[in-house]
Design an enzyme around this catalytic site. Sequence first.
Site, mmCIF file in Angstrom:
data_model
loop_
_atom_site.group_PDB
_atom_site.id
_atom_site.type_symbol
_atom_site.label_atom_id
_atom_site.label_comp_id
_atom_site.label_asym_id
_atom_site.label_seq_id
_atom_site.Cartn_x
_atom_site.Cartn_y
_atom_site.Cartn_z
ATOM 1 N N SER A 108 0.793 -1.233 0.000
ATOM 2 C CA SER A 108 0.000 0.000 0.000
ATOM 3 C C SER A 108 0.822 1.277 0.000
ATOM 4 C CB SER A 108 -0.956 0.001 1.189
ATOM 5 O OG SER A 108 -2.045 -0.863 0.961
ATOM 6 N N LYS A 159 -0.004 3.659 -2.649
ATOM 7 C CA LYS A 159 -1.047 4.679 -2.502
ATOM 8 C C LYS A 159 -0.464 6.086 -2.407
ATOM 9 C CE LYS A 159 -4.696 1.797 -0.394
ATOM 10 N NZ LYS A 159 -4.113 0.454 -0.302
ATOM 11 N N SER A 214 -6.010 2.901 4.725
ATOM 12 C CA SER A 214 -5.462 2.254 3.532
ATOM 13 C C SER A 214 -6.557 1.530 2.761
ATOM 14 C CB SER A 214 -4.341 1.271 3.921
ATOM 15 O OG SER A 214 -3.455 1.058 2.853
#
Length: 399
Positions: free
Chosen positions: A87, A90, A145
């Site tokens: 993640s 991101k 997340s």
Amino acid sequence: MLPAMTAVPSFAATHDENPGRKKPKPPAVMSSVGGAQLAKPGTQVRLGPGAPVIPKGVTGRSWIVADAESGDVLASHNAHWRLPPASTMKMLFADTLLPKLPKTTVHKVAPEELADLGAGSSLVGIKENHTYTVHDLWLGVFLRSGNDAVHVLSAMNNGVDQTVADMQEHAEELQALDTKVVSPDGYDAPGQVSSAYDLTLIARSGMQKKDFREYCSTVSADFPGEQKKGKKRETFKIQNTNRLLTGANGVTPYKGIAGVKNGTTTQAGSTFTGVAERNGKVLLVTVMHPESDESMAVYKEAGRLLDWGFAAAGKVTPVGELVPPASAQPATSPAPEPAKNDGGKDEAAEPVAASQTGSSGMGVALSIAGAVLAGLGAAMFLLRRRWPLPDRPRQEPRP
């Protein structure tokens, strides 16, 4: 100054169901973006008089410590090894889309926008046929997340395919050339990779955006819940999963922490990029896939490297630099191409070790300095500005 030292690389065993099998090795030659020394495998550091050695207990497959203002890379380990990012991808998603979507925009979620989430995805709890502001959705991305929030924001950007293309274009503009985007949320996907160098470069770009700084330093916020017929829509509390920011699970909040993003998947193991400030010095650190069995190892190793970086600042010779965007390069000097990932063997030498300084405590940077990069004619200049951050952990940024 001591010459550059190369340590025997450590390799992650996380999720390894067969500990007897051969562990992966970094390529013998990696990308030289940021400097030739960063293309070498192993630990790269040039210690000067009085500089502490690299701390023990840092087992990441790849890591980097850099000065956020000057862009100097103080030390690294397999900085350009292309690995699954989880993640932390991101950060690129946010850096790409934040300027495109006004935070006050209200969006009603269509069922198809939540249809293709990967099994076991992290979620913030978005409900189909419910309305959310873009501000709400970004809270879901940064704090929880939430892959559901990523997919809804991607739908607002003409879909996942368009968003992946936009992210890839932005990565290339930043010269994050180790990065291949397949999924906007960082969910494990064939061919999706980044590197400690690239994630640090991306974080540095993101931290120049006010909204990015505020979201990634937010500890907790209220998120819209399910709308029940005939009742007022309630909210529920969400908390940031960055343990260096919030603490919990045996991790002490790091003094001066100001973000940015963590991630964990089966293929990536644990990854983390963080930024912290002490006494006017701002450092960025990225750790990818620690092999340690220590609980919350990625945060603890990041903390050790930050401690080392603050203690070593001004006492080491940089081993490379965080490069400016491609558009800031002189027209006569094209950006360097990444080296081929040929899977060669490591260079081995004496390991480097040192004690940690043991800093801890809650805090968010009072300010954070960085570089705004601009190309002027045939030369490249660094134009500096301040990146003000809240003077304490934020409970929720204003929409």
